[in-house]
Design an enzyme around this catalytic site. Sequence first.
Site, mmCIF file in Angstrom:
data_model
loop_
_atom_site.group_PDB
_atom_site.id
_atom_site.type_symbol
_atom_site.label_atom_id
_atom_site.label_comp_id
_atom_site.label_asym_id
_atom_site.label_seq_id
_atom_site.Cartn_x
_atom_site.Cartn_y
_atom_site.Cartn_z
ATOM 1 C CE LYS A 297 -9.612 -3.787 31.196
ATOM 2 N NZ LYS A 297 -8.800 -5.000 31.338
ATOM 3 C CG ASP B 291 -17.686 -3.234 31.004
ATOM 4 O OD1 ASP B 291 -16.743 -2.548 30.582
ATOM 5 O OD2 ASP B 291 -17.527 -4.289 31.643
ATOM 6 C CG HIS C 227 -14.903 -8.390 33.651
ATOM 7 N ND1 HIS C 227 -14.848 -8.046 34.984
ATOM 8 C CD2 HIS C 227 -13.610 -8.608 33.276
ATOM 9 C CE1 HIS C 227 -13.584 -8.048 35.387
ATOM 10 N NE2 HIS C 227 -12.811 -8.386 34.367
ATOM 11 C CB CYS D 94 -12.903 -11.554 35.466
ATOM 12 S SG CYS D 94 -11.392 -11.364 36.402
ATOM 13 C CD GLN E 238 -11.202 -6.007 27.124
ATOM 14 O OE1 GLN E 238 -10.484 -5.831 26.146
ATOM 15 N NE2 GLN E 238 -10.709 -6.233 28.337
HETATM 16 N N1 PLP Z 1 -15.229 -5.099 32.102
HETATM 17 C C1 PLP Z 1 -14.518 -5.711 31.158
HETATM 18 C C2 PLP Z 1 -15.213 -6.141 29.898
HETATM 19 C C3 PLP Z 1 -13.157 -5.953 31.337
HETATM 20 O O1 PLP Z 1 -12.463 -6.574 30.383
HETATM 21 C C4 PLP Z 1 -12.538 -5.528 32.528
HETATM 22 C C5 PLP Z 1 -11.119 -5.827 32.776
HETATM 23 O O2 PLP Z 1 -10.566 -6.757 32.249
HETATM 24 C C6 PLP Z 1 -13.313 -4.878 33.476
HETATM 25 C C7 PLP Z 1 -14.655 -4.680 33.237
HETATM 26 C C8 PLP Z 1 -12.716 -4.383 34.752
HETATM 27 O O3 PLP Z 1 -11.818 -3.347 34.504
HETATM 28 P P1 PLP Z 1 -10.916 -2.772 35.679
HETATM 29 O O4 PLP Z 1 -10.240 -3.958 36.311
HETATM 30 O O5 PLP Z 1 -9.959 -1.862 34.992
HETATM 31 O O6 PLP Z 1 -11.831 -2.077 36.628
#
Ligand code: PLP
Length: 422
Positions: free
Chosen positions: A242, A216, A139, A380, A219
């Site tokens: 999430k 991270d 992401h 993203c 997900q």
């Molecule tokens: N990393 C991953 C794998 C994600 O799916 C997301 C959000 O879709 C993020 C980071 C960013 O999360 P946030 O927008 O809640 O900071």
Amino acid sequence: MSEDPAVYQVIPGTATVGFDAERVRRDFPILHQQVNGHPLVYLDNAATTQKPESVIQAMVDYYRRDNANVHRGAHALSDRATGAFEGARRKVANFLNAPDARQILWTRGTSEAINLVAASWGRSQLQPGDRILVSAMEHHSNIVPWQMVAAERGATVEAIPVDTTGTLDLQALQGMLDARVRMVAVGHVSNALGTINPVAEIARMAHAAGALVFVDGAQAIAHWPVDVQALDCDFYSFSAHKLFGPTGIGVLYGRRTVLEAMPPYQGGGEMIESVSFAGTTYNQLPYKFEAGTPDIAGAVGLGAAIDYVNSLDREGAARHEEALLVYAQKKAQAVSGLTLVGTAHHKTGVMSFNLDGVHPADLGTLLDQQGVAVRTGNHCAQPIMDQYRIPGTVRASFSFYNTFDDVDRLFAALEKARQFLQ
Ligand code: PLP
């Protein structure tokens, strides 16, 4: 993930044996509505999950009964607010099996957690020529903060290759690791493809080369129990929204010794021990990284979300989600002109796809008109879309409150959309 639905005792079209999704759905008021004249089918769980009544109620109760600023007030409401806020931190620590609640830092979400480490650890540790490795399926939140600090410090950010199925190339990673690699940052699960990355193995490899590991977990966190000690990662982050909790709050777990060596990320109230013009000293963990009034109601909501998740049969929920994915992917294979994007063996929660000759955004609109909520676009994760030479995908993402009927409705809506477009 197994390709064989029988492994999960699925009876397609009815239920996963041992998990009652219909009962769990009743806990989520938002799911029971009509959208564009159809009952809502919510398949955008990777973007954000819905909130059970208990989370909504905990936040309402907090504002109705307990609201006050934390840590500072000498009165009952402040004591209660502080108790709820720090209690939520302990719940997160237990949920992640962190050794100590002081290793749990509140952030606005996953993005801010990564920015915190990139800014604090990165600025203080990176030297010219140092290398940061991220996977090619990350992401943007797990790419851009590293690029920003790398540009500042003369370091580089390099992509660990991903094959055509969406599987990380561990051999390539092994070849890339050397003494200049200071950080390996990978998603536990890809939001664009659903791939589950073997993060414990990645941590072993990275540590052997002397690098730190940032996972991270945005997900992964909703899908199965995470144990940061078993993973042996240095950092793990997730966003409450999430995990059936509120937006605006998230978590950074860090290894104690690493966090203690890191300078503060932002300055302000709470993060100091004493302030004078002669010199300021900083507070201890976790407060050193928590300048200003935090999202107290958000922490309360996240605590309630953790209570909710802990009240479920998590193994049954995971089995049900996997069964939904297997069922959906089987159906997808029977649709002519449909290409699945992301077919790694180990997957969870996400089915990304394209239909020949149809732009994902058009398909998303036509599905929405039939009450089916999906995500379209590059999610993203532009680098992996570029690798596949596609502008984006349609992404259906599942949670335990989805049913086989939801999957059937998705495919029925797809068929109608296709007829409309021809
Ligand atoms: N990393 C991953 C794998 C994600 O799916 C997301 C959000 O879709 C993020 C980071 C960013 O999360 P946030 O927008 O809640 O900071």
